[in-house]
Design a protein around this motif. Structure first.
Motif, PDB file in Angstrom:
ATOM      1  N   LEU A 185      31.951   3.775  26.891  1.00 29.46           N
ATOM      2  CA  LEU A 185      31.997   2.950  28.097  1.00 29.46           C
ATOM      3  C   LEU A 185      30.924   3.398  29.088  1.00 29.46           C
ATOM      4  O   LEU A 185      30.148   2.571  29.592  1.00 29.46           O
ATOM      5  N   GLN A 186      30.862   4.703  29.380  1.00 29.11           N
ATOM      6  CA  GLN A 186      29.834   5.167  30.313  1.00 29.11           C
ATOM      7  C   GLN A 186      28.451   5.023  29.701  1.00 29.11           C
ATOM      8  O   GLN A 186      27.461   4.836  30.429  1.00 29.11           O
ATOM      9  N   GLU A 187      28.366   5.078  28.381  1.00 27.09           N
ATOM     10  CA  GLU A 187      27.074   4.927  27.714  1.00 27.09           C
ATOM     11  C   GLU A 187      26.588   3.477  27.738  1.00 27.09           C
ATOM     12  O   GLU A 187      25.405   3.203  27.543  1.00 27.09           O
ATOM     13  N   LEU A 188      27.536   2.552  27.986  1.00 28.30           N
ATOM     14  CA  LEU A 188      27.177   1.151  28.175  1.00 28.30           C
ATOM     15  C   LEU A 188      26.725   0.890  29.612  1.00 28.30           C
ATOM     16  O   LEU A 188      25.751   0.173  29.849  1.00 28.30           O
ATOM     17  N   ILE A 189      27.399   1.489  30.569  1.00 24.96           N
ATOM     18  CA  ILE A 189      27.170   1.166  31.977  1.00 24.96           C
ATOM     19  C   ILE A 189      26.032   1.980  32.593  1.00 24.96           C
ATOM     20  O   ILE A 189      25.222   1.449  33.360  1.00 24.96           O
ATOM     21  N   ALA A 190      25.955   3.270  32.270  1.00 24.06           N
ATOM     22  CA  ALA A 190      25.013   4.154  32.967  1.00 24.06           C
ATOM     23  C   ALA A 190      23.532   3.831  32.718  1.00 24.06           C
ATOM     24  O   ALA A 190      22.743   3.797  33.674  1.00 24.06           O
ATOM     25  N   PRO A 191      23.062   3.606  31.489  1.00 22.16           N
ATOM     26  CA  PRO A 191      21.612   3.444  31.261  1.00 22.16           C
ATOM     27  C   PRO A 191      21.062   2.181  31.907  1.00 22.16           C
ATOM     28  O   PRO A 191      21.710   1.121  31.878  1.00 22.16           O
ATOM     29  N   LYS A 192      19.889   2.294  32.464  1.00 20.17           N
ATOM     30  CA  LYS A 192      19.210   1.107  32.994  1.00 20.17           C
ATOM     31  C   LYS A 192      18.636   0.267  31.863  1.00 20.17           C
ATOM     32  O   LYS A 192      18.592  -0.966  31.936  1.00 20.17           O
ATOM     33  N   ASN A 193      18.178   0.944  30.814  1.00 19.99           N
ATOM     34  CA  ASN A 193      17.543   0.259  29.683  1.00 19.99           C
ATOM     35  C   ASN A 193      18.300   0.628  28.413  1.00 19.99           C
ATOM     36  O   ASN A 193      18.203   1.765  27.935  1.00 19.99           O
ATOM     37  N   LEU A 194      19.084  -0.304  27.901  1.00 19.18           N
ATOM     38  CA  LEU A 194      19.925  -0.045  26.720  1.00 19.18           C
ATOM     39  C   LEU A 194      19.542  -1.017  25.616  1.00 19.18           C
ATOM     40  O   LEU A 194      19.582  -2.242  25.799  1.00 19.18           O
ATOM     41  N   LEU A 195      19.174  -0.458  24.445  1.00 12.62           N
ATOM     42  CA  LEU A 195      18.777  -1.269  23.301  1.00 12.62           C
ATOM     43  C   LEU A 195      19.797  -1.102  22.187  1.00 12.62           C
ATOM     44  O   LEU A 195      20.087   0.007  21.751  1.00 12.62           O
ATOM     45  N   PHE A 196      20.352  -2.225  21.705  1.00 11.31           N
ATOM     46  CA  PHE A 196      21.319  -2.195  20.606  1.00 11.31           C
ATOM     47  C   PHE A 196      20.582  -2.283  19.270  1.00 11.31           C
ATOM     48  O   PHE A 196      19.622  -3.061  19.108  1.00 11.31           O
ATOM     49  N   LEU A 197      21.075  -1.473  18.308  1.00 12.41           N
ATOM     50  CA  LEU A 197      20.481  -1.408  16.972  1.00 12.41           C
ATOM     51  C   LEU A 197      21.571  -1.617  15.928  1.00 12.41           C
ATOM     52  O   LEU A 197      22.696  -1.135  16.095  1.00 12.41           O
ATOM     53  N   LEU A 242      26.850  -5.002  34.462  1.00 14.29           N
ATOM     54  CA  LEU A 242      26.043  -4.515  33.342  1.00 14.29           C
ATOM     55  C   LEU A 242      24.560  -4.471  33.695  1.00 14.29           C
ATOM     56  O   LEU A 242      23.832  -3.562  33.286  1.00 14.29           O
ATOM     57  N   ASN A 243      24.120  -5.436  34.482  1.00 14.61           N
ATOM     58  CA  ASN A 243      22.699  -5.507  34.825  1.00 14.61           C
ATOM     59  C   ASN A 243      22.350  -4.710  36.082  1.00 14.61           C
ATOM     60  O   ASN A 243      21.211  -4.742  36.539  1.00 14.61           O
ATOM     61  N   GLY A 244      23.345  -4.003  36.634  1.00 16.86           N
ATOM     62  CA  GLY A 244      23.070  -3.117  37.750  1.00 16.86           C
ATOM     63  C   GLY A 244      22.881  -3.800  39.085  1.00 16.86           C
ATOM     64  O   GLY A 244      22.263  -3.226  39.993  1.00 16.86           O
ATOM     65  N   TYR A 245      23.408  -5.029  39.236  1.00 15.70           N
ATOM     66  CA  TYR A 245      23.233  -5.741  40.491  1.00 15.70           C
ATOM     67  C   TYR A 245      24.214  -5.286  41.575  1.00 15.70           C
ATOM     68  O   TYR A 245      24.088  -5.689  42.728  1.00 15.70           O
ATOM     69  N   VAL A 246      25.196  -4.469  41.221  1.00 18.01           N
ATOM     70  CA  VAL A 246      26.179  -4.001  42.188  1.00 18.01           C
ATOM     71  C   VAL A 246      26.468  -2.531  41.908  1.00 18.01           C
ATOM     72  O   VAL A 246      26.436  -2.080  40.761  1.00 18.01           O
ATOM     73  N   LEU A 259      28.614   0.810  41.392  1.00 18.77           N
ATOM     74  CA  LEU A 259      29.928   1.050  40.788  1.00 18.77           C
ATOM     75  C   LEU A 259      30.996   1.306  41.843  1.00 18.77           C
ATOM     76  O   LEU A 259      32.140   0.851  41.721  1.00 18.77           O
ATOM     77  N   ARG A 260      30.656   2.048  42.884  1.00 17.58           N
ATOM     78  CA  ARG A 260      31.673   2.403  43.875  1.00 17.58           C
ATOM     79  C   ARG A 260      32.167   1.195  44.669  1.00 17.58           C
ATOM     80  O   ARG A 260      33.169   1.289  45.381  1.00 17.58           O
ATOM     81  N   ALA A 261      31.473   0.062  44.566  1.00 16.50           N
ATOM     82  CA  ALA A 261      31.919  -1.150  45.252  1.00 16.50           C
ATOM     83  C   ALA A 261      32.925  -1.939  44.429  1.00 16.50           C
ATOM     84  O   ALA A 261      33.480  -2.931  44.909  1.00 16.50           O
ATOM     85  N   ILE A 262      33.160  -1.519  43.210  1.00 16.50           N
ATOM     86  CA  ILE A 262      34.081  -2.235  42.317  1.00 16.50           C
ATOM     87  C   ILE A 262      35.470  -1.616  42.435  1.00 16.50           C
ATOM     88  O   ILE A 262      35.606  -0.390  42.401  1.00 16.50           O
ATOM     89  N   PRO A 263      36.528  -2.415  42.599  1.00 15.45           N
ATOM     90  CA  PRO A 263      37.882  -1.870  42.759  1.00 15.45           C
ATOM     91  C   PRO A 263      38.244  -0.887  41.650  1.00 15.45           C
ATOM     92  O   PRO A 263      37.864  -1.062  40.489  1.00 15.45           O
ATOM     93  N   LEU A 264      38.976   0.149  42.023  1.00 19.38           N
ATOM     94  CA  LEU A 264      39.352   1.186  41.059  1.00 19.38           C
ATOM     95  C   LEU A 264      40.147   0.618  39.904  1.00 19.38           C
ATOM     96  O   LEU A 264      39.941   0.999  38.740  1.00 19.38           O
TER      97      LEU A 264
END
Length: 585
Positions: free
Chosen positions: A132-144, A172-176, A178-183
C-alpha cells in the motif's frame, strides 16, 4: 541506507538521506528470496530463485540511467532488530525519494495486449499490506508484468487502480496531501489487505499516517492499538473512531482492533466548516481524553458526534456518531458493530470525558449502567409552584449518573456521597402597587452513608446550619467550594458530613414571605436487595410546626420552645464527629 550497485551487484552503505539517485523495487515475497547475508557471497546468492528479481531490477535501473537500486529482501540486515526497526520506520520516505519505483507483478501476464481490469485485480500485489505505501509514496511508479515488460505507470492506470483499491485517483497522482485525507478513509485502504504477521497490519501503515514507533513482534493486535494511540498525538480528526466491529461484542474500547473494521468507511469526509472539531485530544492513563458534547438518548446510552460524514446508499452524506456507555469515570464503545446518526444537539455543553482505549473484562464488569442493583437512586419533585428544585450537583461525580440520577456503589463495602440542590420559591408583594414578585433560593445538601446492602443513613443540612457550625481547617464546604471536591470526593470532608444514627430527614424553612413557608423531606425505600431509592419532597406549609425563627432539622436534639439561641442566627444543626462535640443543641 544500503544500496546495490546496479553494475557490480555489490552492496554499499550510504548516509540517509541519500544524495545518489536510485531506483527501488516493489514486489510480493516468494520462496527462496535473497537475504543480506546471502549477498555477501554473490556466487551463492545467484543460486537462489529471488536473485533473478535483483538482476532484473538492476537491469531496469541501468536502462533508466540509474546506478543504484534498493531491494527490501537483501538491503536490510534483518538479524539486527535495531536496523530492521529503523528501516521500517524510514521505508515510506525511501520509496517517496526514489527516482522510480518498479512494481513487479509476478502473477500478471499482459502478452502485449490491452489491460483487463479483472486480471489486474487478481494480482497479489494489490492484496498485500506492505505494498500500500509502495503504491502511494513514489512519485514515479512503473508496473511490470511477470516477464518484466512495462504495463503502464501509476498515472496511466490511476482509474483502474482506484476501482481496485478504492483510493481516489487524485490521491494516487499526488494532487492532495495525505494528511488532508480523513483517517478512517486511509484506514479503509488497507482493510482488505493481508500481512504475514499480525503486527504488520500496524507497521505497514506508519508511513501512511506519518508516525514512528518501535516494533515489538509478538505483541499481536496491540500493535494496531499502539499505532492509533500514536496517530492521536498529532490529530483532531475524530474519524479514527468511525469503525464497525464485525460482530456485536456488547462493549469495546474506542480504538479499532484491526484495519478490517474500517472497510465500510472509504467514503468518509470531514466537517470543514468553522465548527469543525479542533479541541485537544490527549492520551492518558485512563484512555483518550477529549472535550466534546454527548447526547443522552436514554437507557444509560450516549451518542458522540464524530464531526464527519459517510455517503449512504443514495450518495447523500450522513453525519456519523457512535454509541457510548459509562464505566466509572470513563466511557466504553457500546454496540460497536453499529454507528449512530450524529448530530450536534443545541444547548448540549462541552465537557471533558475519558474514552477507554480498550475494554478488558474488569472494565466491562464495572459498567454502571448494566447493573440494576448496587445503586442509590434519587427522585426529586417536578417543578411545581410555589417551589421548584434545581441546580443538582453530585459528589463524588465519578459514580454519579446525572441523566438517570443515581450513584453506583459498585462492590464497595462503604460508600459516602452527597447531593447539593437548590429550592427556589416566590416572594409576592403585599399588594399590586408594590411591584412585581421576586424569588428566594435556599441551598440544601443530602448526605448518604452506605454501610451495607441493607443499611443506608441519610441527612439533610441547610446552608445556614452548616456554615454556623465549627469547621476544621481541612474541611471543604460543599456550599461554598463544591468544585474543590475531586472526582472521587474528599475522604476527610465526606467523613465529617457523614450522618450517624441520628439522621435528620426533614428540615423546615421559614420563608421571608411566610405564605410560602415549606419543609423539605427525604425518605428511603428498598425496591430490592442492595438498591435504595431516596425520594425528596417539598411540602408547602403556611405555618411552621416549630420555632419559626430558624431553618432547622427534625431529629435527635431538635430545638424546643425554650431555646435560648439568638433568633437572628441560624441554629448549628450539624455535629462534626472528629471534633469531640456532644450532641446537637
Amino acid at each position: 541506507m544500503r544500496l546495490i550497485n546496479a553494475r557490480t551487484l555489490k552492496l554499499g552503505l550510504f548516509p540517509d538521506p541519500v544524495d545518489e539517485p536510485y531506483a527501488i523495487l516493489s514486489h510480493t515475497w516468494a520462496d527462496d528470496e535473497v537475504s543480506f547475508q546471502d549477498m555477501q557471497d554473490l556466487s551463492f546468492a545467484r543460486t537462489k530463485k529471488g536473485f533473478t528479481k535483483i538482476e532484473a531490477t538492476c537491469r531496469m535501473a541501468i536502462q533508466n540511467g540509474l546506478q543504484y537500486v534498493w531491494v527490501d529482501t537483501c538491503c536490510i540486515d534483518k538479524t539486527s532488530s535495531a536496523e530492521l526497526s529503523e528501516a521500517i520506520n524510514s521505508m515510506f520516505s525511501w520509496y517517496k525519494n526514489a527516482v522510480v519505483c518498479f512494481a513487479f507483478l509476478s502473477d500478471f501476464t499482459s502478452g502485449g495486449q490491452r489491460i483487463v481490469l479483472d486480471d489486474l485485480r487478481k494480482c497479489r500485489w494489490f492484496k498485500r499490506g506492505w505494498t500500500l505505501q509502495e503504491l502511494i509514496a513514489p512519485k514515479n511508479l512503473l508496473f511490470l508484468d511477470e516477464e518484466w515488460n512495462p504495463i503502464g505507470t501509476k498515472e496511466d492506470l490511476a482509474q483502474d487502480i482506484e476501482n481496485i483499491t478504492g483510493i481516489d485517483h487524485w490521491v494516487l497522482n499526488g494532487y492532495v496531501l495525505l494528511r488532508a485525507i480523513p483517517l478512517a478513509k486511509r484506514m479503509s485502504w488497507v482493510a482488505g489487505r493481508q500481512t504475514t504477521r499480525i503486527e504488520d497490519h500496524a507497521y505497514c501503515l506508519m508511513g501512511i499516517f506519518d508516525v514512528n514507533m518501535p516494533m515489538i513482534y509478538g505483541e499481536g493486535s496491540k500493535a494496531f492499538i499502539r499505532l492509533q494511540e500514536e496517530i492521536l498525538k498529532n490529530t483532531t480528526d475524530l474519524s479514527l473512531f468511525a469503525w464497525e466491529a464485525r460482530a456485536n461484542t456488547g462493549f469495546r474500547g474506542i480504538l479499532a482492533e484491526s484495519p478490517a473494521e474500517f472497510l465500510q468507511f472509504g467514503t468518509v469526509s470531514l466537517n470543514y466548516d468553522q465548527f469543525c472539531f479542533r479541541d485537544e485530544i490527549s492520551m492518558t492513563n485512563k484512555g483518550v481524553k477529549i472535550v466534546t458534547r454527548l447526547q443522552y438518548i436514554g437507557a444509560g446510552t450516549y451518542v458522540m458526534d464524530l464531526h464527519c460524514y459517510r455517503k449512504d446508499g443514495g450518495g447523500d452524506p450522513k453525519r456519523i456518531g457512535i454509541f457510548l456507555r459509562r464505566t466509572l469515570d470513563t466511557y466504553l464503545r457500546y454496540l460497536p458493530h453499529l454507528t449512530a446518526p450524529g448530530e450536534i444537539v443545541p444547548g448540549t455543553p462541552l465537557k471533558p470525558i475519558f474514552l477507554a482505549s480498550t475494554a478488558d473484562e474488569l472494565l466491562k464488569r464495572s459498567m454502571v449502567d448494566e447493573r440494576p442493583s448496587r445503586r442509590i437512586w434519587f427522585e426529586f419533585p417536578k417543578d411545581t409552584l410555589p417551589c421548584r428544585v434545581h441546580n443538582i450537583k453530585a459528589v463524588p461525580e465519578t459514580y454519579w449518573d446525572a441523566n438517570e440520577k443515581f450513584f453506583s456503589t459498585h462492590d464497595f463495602s462503604r460508600f459516602r456521597c452527597f447531593l447539593r440542590f437548590s429550592v427556589t420559591s416566590p416572594i409576592s408583594p403585599l399588594n399590586s402597587k408594590q411591584g412585581t414578585s421576586s424569588e428566594d433560593t435556599r441551598h440544601i445538601i443530602l448526605v448518604c452513608d452506605y454501610l451495607s446492602a441493607s443499611r443506608l443513613h441519610i441527612s439533610l443540612y441547610t446552608e445556614a446550619s452548616l456554615q454556623n457550625s465549627p469547621k476544621p481547617e481541612e474541611f471543604i464546604d460543599p456550599f461554598d467550594s463544591i468544585e474543590q471536591y475531586g472526582p472521587l470526593g474528599d475522604p476527610f470532608s465526606l467523613s465529617i458530613l457523614c450522618p450517624r444514627a441520628d439522621e435528620d430527614r426533614i428540615i423546615d424553612i421559614l420563608h421571608p414571605d411566610q405564605r410560602y413557608n415549606y419543609g423539605v423531606s427525604a425518605s428511603i425505600t428498598m425496591p430490592e436487595f442492595d438498591l435504595f431509592r431516596i425520594t425528596v419532597k417539598v411540602h408547602h406549609q403556611t405555618q411552621l410546626p416549630q420555632n419559626p425563627h430558624y431553618a432547622f432539622s427534625h431529629g435527635t436534639g431538635k430545638p424546643g420552645g425554650e431555646s435560648k439561641e439568638d433568633p437572628g442566627e441560624a441554629r448549628p444543626d450539624i455535629q462534626y464527629r472528629n471534633l469531640g462535640q456532644g450532641s446537637k443543641k
